[in-house]
Design a protein around this motif. Structure first.
Motif, mmCIF file in Angstrom:
data_model
loop_
_atom_site.group_PDB
_atom_site.id
_atom_site.type_symbol
_atom_site.label_atom_id
_atom_site.label_comp_id
_atom_site.label_asym_id
_atom_site.label_seq_id
_atom_site.Cartn_x
_atom_site.Cartn_y
_atom_site.Cartn_z
ATOM 1 N N ARG A 172 0.841 -1.208 0.000
ATOM 2 C CA ARG A 172 0.000 0.000 0.000
ATOM 3 C C ARG A 172 0.873 1.255 0.000
ATOM 4 O O ARG A 172 0.567 2.267 0.622
ATOM 5 C CB ARG A 172 -0.991 0.009 1.163
ATOM 6 C CG ARG A 172 -2.053 -1.061 1.086
ATOM 7 C CD ARG A 172 -2.945 -0.867 -0.132
ATOM 8 N NE ARG A 172 -3.909 -1.993 -0.235
ATOM 9 C CZ ARG A 172 -4.564 -2.288 -1.319
ATOM 10 N NH1 ARG A 172 -4.419 -1.575 -2.417
ATOM 11 N NH2 ARG A 172 -5.399 -3.305 -1.349
ATOM 12 N N ASN A 173 1.958 1.134 -0.783
ATOM 13 C CA ASN A 173 2.901 2.230 -1.014
ATOM 14 C C ASN A 173 3.494 2.037 -2.397
ATOM 15 O O ASN A 173 3.416 0.939 -2.959
ATOM 16 C CB ASN A 173 4.037 2.204 0.025
ATOM 17 C CG ASN A 173 3.634 2.842 1.325
ATOM 18 O OD1 ASN A 173 3.502 4.058 1.407
ATOM 19 N ND2 ASN A 173 3.425 2.026 2.355
ATOM 20 N N PRO A 174 4.112 3.077 -2.951
ATOM 21 C CA PRO A 174 4.790 2.905 -4.234
ATOM 22 C C PRO A 174 5.889 1.848 -4.124
ATOM 23 O O PRO A 174 6.453 1.634 -3.049
ATOM 24 C CB PRO A 174 5.389 4.289 -4.518
ATOM 25 C CG PRO A 174 4.592 5.230 -3.672
ATOM 26 C CD PRO A 174 4.184 4.458 -2.462
ATOM 27 N N VAL A 175 6.184 1.206 -5.234
ATOM 28 C CA VAL A 175 7.217 0.170 -5.267
ATOM 29 C C VAL A 175 8.104 0.360 -6.493
ATOM 30 O O VAL A 175 7.700 1.000 -7.470
ATOM 31 C CB VAL A 175 6.610 -1.249 -5.282
ATOM 32 C CG1 VAL A 175 5.787 -1.511 -4.021
ATOM 33 C CG2 VAL A 175 5.771 -1.484 -6.522
ATOM 34 N N VAL A 176 9.298 -0.212 -6.412
ATOM 35 C CA VAL A 176 10.215 -0.240 -7.554
ATOM 36 C C VAL A 176 10.691 -1.673 -7.753
ATOM 37 O O VAL A 176 10.809 -2.431 -6.791
ATOM 38 C CB VAL A 176 11.423 0.704 -7.362
ATOM 39 C CG1 VAL A 176 10.981 2.152 -7.340
ATOM 40 C CG2 VAL A 176 12.205 0.366 -6.104
ATOM 41 N N THR A 177 10.940 -2.031 -8.995
ATOM 42 C CA THR A 177 11.471 -3.359 -9.300
ATOM 43 C C THR A 177 12.927 -3.408 -8.898
ATOM 44 O O THR A 177 13.726 -2.570 -9.337
ATOM 45 C CB THR A 177 11.347 -3.669 -10.805
ATOM 46 O OG1 THR A 177 10.010 -3.436 -11.247
ATOM 47 C CG2 THR A 177 11.760 -5.098 -11.108
ATOM 48 N N ALA A 178 13.294 -4.392 -8.081
ATOM 49 C CA ALA A 178 14.685 -4.566 -7.671
ATOM 50 C C ALA A 178 15.373 -5.651 -8.500
ATOM 51 O O ALA A 178 16.553 -5.533 -8.823
ATOM 52 C CB ALA A 178 14.766 -4.913 -6.186
ATOM 53 N N SER A 179 14.634 -6.706 -8.843
ATOM 54 C CA SER A 179 15.233 -7.767 -9.658
ATOM 55 C C SER A 179 14.150 -8.633 -10.275
ATOM 56 O O SER A 179 13.021 -8.689 -9.798
ATOM 57 C CB SER A 179 16.171 -8.653 -8.828
ATOM 58 O OG SER A 179 15.439 -9.468 -7.948
#
Length: 171
Positions: free
Chosen positions: A50-57
């Motif tokens: 329930r927050n922004p996310v970024v792709t790590a792998s």
């Protein structure tokens, strides 16, 4: 922070594979399938955090079965494991020949996402817990996969340091 079951992050997306999505063999571009996978995984991760996310792998994506123009592609994704700020998401892609109903798993992958605040700093995510036998099986293998990712990331950093930003490699 409240714990959440895997199922709470489940995302299911269906798309019709059109000729513009395919290569010269009439099958779905691998990069298009990977983009679909990243999309559903990001939704699952955001739904969990329930927050922004970024792709790590993205772990390896093996193309197991062709997806033809005119087929449907169904992607399923859900959070299988969490650490402090990161989430492992399992993604499965199933192709369906719409006229015959024949279905096949065409790809699976594990993707890691990190939840971030409005300054793009990592933030804590809720713990996830499995409820089904399949979810437990995925959850049980997650720590080993995380260690493999850590090792692979170290190798990737070696390549980045070796080759740098110059092309062709310092000549």
């Amino acid at each position: 922070m409240e714990k959440k079951p895997c199922i709470d992050s489940l995302v299911v997306k269906n798309s019709h594979v059109l000729p513009t999505d395919t290569n010269n063999h009439g099958t779905l571009f691998g990069g298009q399938l990977m983009a679909y996978m990243d999309d559903v995984a990001a939704i699952a991760a955001t739904r969990h955090a329930r927050n922004p996310v970024v792709t790590a792998s993205t772990d390896s994506v093996d193309f197991l079965y062709p997806v033809n123009a005119g087929d449907a592609i169904c992607l399923e994704a859900f959070v299988t494991w969490t650490r402090n700020t990161s989430m492992e998401i399992f993604v499965k892609a199933v192709t369906e020949e719409l006229l015959s109903g024949k279905r096949a798993v065409c790809a699976t992958a594990f993707m890691t996402f990190v939840a971030v605040d409005d300054q793009n700093n990592p933030i804590q995510v809720p713990t996830v817990y499995p409820e089904t036998e399949e979810e437990q099986w995925l959850h049980d293998g997650a720590a080993k996969r995380a260690e493999q990712r850590k090792e692979r990331r170290g190798v990737s950093k070696e390549f980045a340091n070796k080759f740098g930003t110059d092309f062709p490699w310092g000549r």
